[in-house]
Design a protein around this motif. Sequence first.
Motif, PDB file in Angstrom:
ATOM      1  N   ALA A  45       0.829  -1.210   0.000  1.00 17.91           N
ATOM      2  CA  ALA A  45       0.000   0.000   0.000  1.00 17.91           C
ATOM      3  C   ALA A  45       0.865   1.263   0.000  1.00 17.91           C
ATOM      4  CB  ALA A  45      -0.938   0.004   1.209  1.00 17.91           C
ATOM      5  N   GLU A  46       1.940   1.248   0.784  1.00 16.12           N
ATOM      6  CA  GLU A  46       2.838   2.398   0.838  1.00 16.12           C
ATOM      7  C   GLU A  46       3.591   2.566  -0.484  1.00 16.12           C
ATOM      8  OE1 GLU A  46       6.158   4.405   3.815  1.00 16.12           O
ATOM      9  OE2 GLU A  46       5.729   2.264   4.021  1.00 16.12           O
ATOM     10  N   ILE A  47       3.975   1.443  -1.078  1.00 13.65           N
ATOM     11  CA  ILE A  47       4.658   1.476  -2.378  1.00 13.65           C
ATOM     12  C   ILE A  47       3.715   2.017  -3.446  1.00 13.65           C
ATOM     13  CG2 ILE A  47       5.687   0.057  -4.206  1.00 13.65           C
ATOM     14  CD1 ILE A  47       6.715  -1.811  -1.921  1.00 13.65           C
ATOM     15  N   ASP A  48       2.473   1.513  -3.460  1.00 12.24           N
ATOM     16  CA  ASP A  48       1.484   1.977  -4.437  1.00 12.24           C
ATOM     17  C   ASP A  48       1.285   3.485  -4.340  1.00 12.24           C
ATOM     18  OD1 ASP A  48       1.116  -0.617  -5.329  1.00 12.24           O
ATOM     19  OD2 ASP A  48      -0.751  -0.928  -4.213  1.00 12.24           O
ATOM     20  N   GLU A  49       1.171   3.976  -3.121  1.00 18.38           N
ATOM     21  CA  GLU A  49       0.963   5.406  -2.900  1.00 18.38           C
ATOM     22  C   GLU A  49       2.173   6.218  -3.384  1.00 18.38           C
ATOM     23  OE1 GLU A  49       0.449   8.536   0.808  1.00 18.38           O
ATOM     24  OE2 GLU A  49      -0.093   6.441   1.127  1.00 18.38           O
ATOM     25  N   ALA A  50       3.367   5.767  -3.033  1.00 19.18           N
ATOM     26  CA  ALA A  50       4.588   6.475  -3.430  1.00 19.18           C
ATOM     27  C   ALA A  50       4.749   6.485  -4.948  1.00 19.18           C
ATOM     28  CB  ALA A  50       5.803   5.823  -2.769  1.00 19.18           C
ATOM     29  N   VAL A  51       4.565   5.333  -5.569  1.00 13.33           N
ATOM     30  CA  VAL A  51       4.720   5.232  -7.025  1.00 13.33           C
ATOM     31  C   VAL A  51       3.674   6.086  -7.732  1.00 13.33           C
ATOM     32  CG1 VAL A  51       4.530   3.645  -8.987  1.00 13.33           C
ATOM     33  CG2 VAL A  51       5.920   3.020  -7.013  1.00 13.33           C
ATOM     34  N   GLY A  52       2.447   6.051  -7.258  1.00 14.19           N
ATOM     35  CA  GLY A  52       1.391   6.875  -7.843  1.00 14.19           C
ATOM     36  C   GLY A  52       1.716   8.353  -7.791  1.00 14.19           C
ATOM     37  N   LYS A  53       2.231   8.787  -6.661  1.00 22.00           N
ATOM     38  CA  LYS A  53       2.607  10.196  -6.474  1.00 22.00           C
ATOM     39  C   LYS A  53       3.771  10.567  -7.403  1.00 22.00           C
ATOM     40  CE  LYS A  53       3.823  13.475  -2.818  1.00 22.00           C
ATOM     41  NZ  LYS A  53       4.116  13.636  -1.397  1.00 22.00           N
ATOM     42  N   LEU A  54       4.757   9.681  -7.493  1.00 22.92           N
ATOM     43  CA  LEU A  54       5.925   9.948  -8.345  1.00 22.92           C
ATOM     44  C   LEU A  54       5.540  10.033  -9.820  1.00 22.92           C
ATOM     45  CD1 LEU A  54       8.394   7.568  -6.530  1.00 22.92           C
ATOM     46  CD2 LEU A  54       8.620  10.060  -6.666  1.00 22.92           C
ATOM     47  N   ILE A  55       4.633   9.181 -10.255  1.00 21.36           N
ATOM     48  CA  ILE A  55       4.168   9.222 -11.645  1.00 21.36           C
ATOM     49  C   ILE A  55       3.388  10.511 -11.885  1.00 21.36           C
ATOM     50  CG2 ILE A  55       2.598   8.163 -13.320  1.00 21.36           C
ATOM     51  CD1 ILE A  55       3.448   5.421 -12.096  1.00 21.36           C
ATOM     52  N   ALA A  56       2.487  10.855 -10.957  1.00 23.19           N
ATOM     53  CA  ALA A  56       1.652  12.049 -11.100  1.00 23.19           C
ATOM     54  C   ALA A  56       2.487  13.324 -11.185  1.00 23.19           C
ATOM     55  CB  ALA A  56       0.658  12.140  -9.938  1.00 23.19           C
ATOM     56  N   GLU A  57       3.562  13.396 -10.420  1.00 25.40           N
ATOM     57  CA  GLU A  57       4.384  14.606 -10.428  1.00 25.40           C
ATOM     58  C   GLU A  57       5.481  14.572 -11.495  1.00 25.40           C
ATOM     59  OE1 GLU A  57       5.662  14.546  -6.353  1.00 25.40           O
ATOM     60  OE2 GLU A  57       7.511  13.462  -6.816  1.00 25.40           O
ATOM     61  N   GLY A  58       5.590  13.459 -12.216  1.00 20.15           N
ATOM     62  CA  GLY A  58       6.565  13.359 -13.300  1.00 20.15           C
ATOM     63  C   GLY A  58       7.956  12.943 -12.871  1.00 20.15           C
ATOM     64  N   SER A  59       8.130  12.545 -11.624  1.00 15.90           N
ATOM     65  CA  SER A  59       9.450  12.115 -11.154  1.00 15.90           C
ATOM     66  C   SER A  59       9.811  10.725 -11.643  1.00 15.90           C
ATOM     67  CB  SER A  59       9.505  12.137  -9.622  1.00 15.90           C
ATOM     68  OG  SER A  59       9.311  13.443  -9.151  1.00 15.90           O
ATOM     69  N   LEU A  60       8.799   9.916 -11.904  1.00 13.12           N
ATOM     70  CA  LEU A  60       8.997   8.554 -12.416  1.00 13.12           C
ATOM     71  C   LEU A  60       8.416   8.499 -13.821  1.00 13.12           C
ATOM     72  CD1 LEU A  60       9.810   5.571 -11.995  1.00 13.12           C
ATOM     73  CD2 LEU A  60       7.574   5.200 -10.950  1.00 13.12           C
ATOM     74  N   SER A  61       9.266   8.217 -14.794  1.00 11.94           N
ATOM     75  CA  SER A  61       8.842   8.218 -16.192  1.00 11.94           C
ATOM     76  C   SER A  61       9.449   7.025 -16.927  1.00 11.94           C
ATOM     77  CB  SER A  61       9.273   9.520 -16.870  1.00 11.94           C
ATOM     78  OG  SER A  61       9.152   9.443 -18.268  1.00 11.94           O
ATOM     79  N   GLU A  62       8.607   6.165 -17.433  1.00 14.35           N
ATOM     80  CA  GLU A  62       9.084   5.008 -18.207  1.00 14.35           C
ATOM     81  C   GLU A  62       9.791   5.474 -19.484  1.00 14.35           C
ATOM     82  OE1 GLU A  62       8.931   1.868 -17.219  1.00 14.35           O
ATOM     83  OE2 GLU A  62       7.422   1.923 -15.650  1.00 14.35           O
ATOM     84  N   LYS A  63       9.274   6.529 -20.108  1.00 16.50           N
ATOM     85  CA  LYS A  63       9.866   7.033 -21.349  1.00 16.50           C
ATOM     86  C   LYS A  63      11.261   7.594 -21.083  1.00 16.50           C
ATOM     87  CE  LYS A  63       8.877   9.835 -25.446  1.00 16.50           C
ATOM     88  NZ  LYS A  63      10.070   9.477 -26.101  1.00 16.50           N
ATOM     89  N   ARG A  64      11.391   8.369 -20.025  1.00 14.98           N
ATOM     90  CA  ARG A  64      12.703   8.916 -19.684  1.00 14.98           C
ATOM     91  C   ARG A  64      13.693   7.794 -19.368  1.00 14.98           C
ATOM     92  NH1 ARG A  64      10.696  12.717 -16.232  1.00 14.98           N
ATOM     93  NH2 ARG A  64      11.331  11.462 -14.463  1.00 14.98           N
ATOM     94  N   PHE A  65      13.210   6.768 -18.654  1.00 19.77           N
ATOM     95  CA  PHE A  65      14.073   5.627 -18.364  1.00 19.77           C
ATOM     96  C   PHE A  65      14.544   4.980 -19.667  1.00 19.77           C
ATOM     97  CE2 PHE A  65      14.711   1.090 -18.224  1.00 19.77           C
ATOM     98  CZ  PHE A  65      15.728   0.989 -17.295  1.00 19.77           C
ATOM     99  N   ALA A  66      13.598   4.714 -20.576  1.00 20.23           N
ATOM    100  CA  ALA A  66      13.940   4.043 -21.835  1.00 20.23           C
ATOM    101  C   ALA A  66      14.960   4.846 -22.629  1.00 20.23           C
ATOM    102  CB  ALA A  66      12.680   3.797 -22.661  1.00 20.23           C
ATOM    103  N   GLU A  67      14.767   6.149 -22.724  1.00 24.00           N
ATOM    104  CA  GLU A  67      15.702   6.991 -23.473  1.00 24.00           C
ATOM    105  C   GLU A  67      17.088   6.981 -22.825  1.00 24.00           C
ATOM    106  OE1 GLU A  67      12.341  10.158 -25.110  1.00 24.00           O
ATOM    107  OE2 GLU A  67      13.469  10.609 -23.283  1.00 24.00           O
ATOM    108  N   ALA A  68      17.136   7.106 -21.511  1.00 23.38           N
ATOM    109  CA  ALA A  68      18.421   7.101 -20.801  1.00 23.38           C
ATOM    110  C   ALA A  68      19.109   5.739 -20.926  1.00 23.38           C
ATOM    111  CB  ALA A  68      18.206   7.453 -19.331  1.00 23.38           C
ATOM    112  N   TYR A  69      18.332   4.674 -20.829  1.00 24.95           N
ATOM    113  CA  TYR A  69      18.891   3.331 -20.920  1.00 24.95           C
ATOM    114  C   TYR A  69      19.485   3.089 -22.312  1.00 24.95           C
ATOM    115  CZ  TYR A  69      19.310  -1.717 -20.474  1.00 24.95           C
ATOM    116  OH  TYR A  69      19.804  -2.992 -20.434  1.00 24.95           O
ATOM    117  N   ILE A  70      18.765   3.502 -23.340  1.00 30.63           N
ATOM    118  CA  ILE A  70      19.254   3.329 -24.715  1.00 30.63           C
ATOM    119  C   ILE A  70      20.554   4.108 -24.912  1.00 30.63           C
ATOM    120  CG2 ILE A  70      18.772   3.852 -27.143  1.00 30.63           C
ATOM    121  CD1 ILE A  70      15.757   3.275 -26.398  1.00 30.63           C
TER     122      ILE A  70
END
Length: 158
Positions: A45-70
């Motif tokens: 529950a705490e992880i879900d809340e943290a991840v949701g908040k990070l996605i909403a504020e733009g701190s966690l981005s799958e696209k940014r990860f993919a670009e940086a990883y490539i």
Amino acid sequence: MQKNPVISYYRDMDAYDRALKLLSMREHTEKELRKKLSDKGYQKAEIDEAVGKLIAEGSLSEKRFAEAYIRSRLRKSPEGKEMLRLRLREKGTPADIAAEALNEAWENEDYVKPLSQYAESLLRKKGESGTVAALLRKGFKNSEIKAALSLLDRDIGE
């Protein structure tokens, strides 16, 4: 014996703060972040809340990860598009985001210069046929190898 204040600080962090700390070091996928937080003992529950908040504020981005990883993989140890797609999927990047980031990198020919530099080092060690074979094994197409070698004023079969 005195407590180490740094260790106490990290031990007392909530999931959101711990995730921000992890993201300050490098980009992560949601899957990676969830696993790291879970491994540190945070509840779902705490992880879900943290991840949701990070996605909403733009701190966690799958696209940014993919670009940086490539960018990182092309710089450190170039691999072809399909191999990178598989690696991104293993990391938890959604298929559509992985495809979009890879297509952008290949349309911009972001792979050509790092591949050319890698090919140059391989040429010294393995010669032309060994270099081409090694690059094919890393998932590059003949046309991509040819483009990289052309930067070195070489062509396949010269």
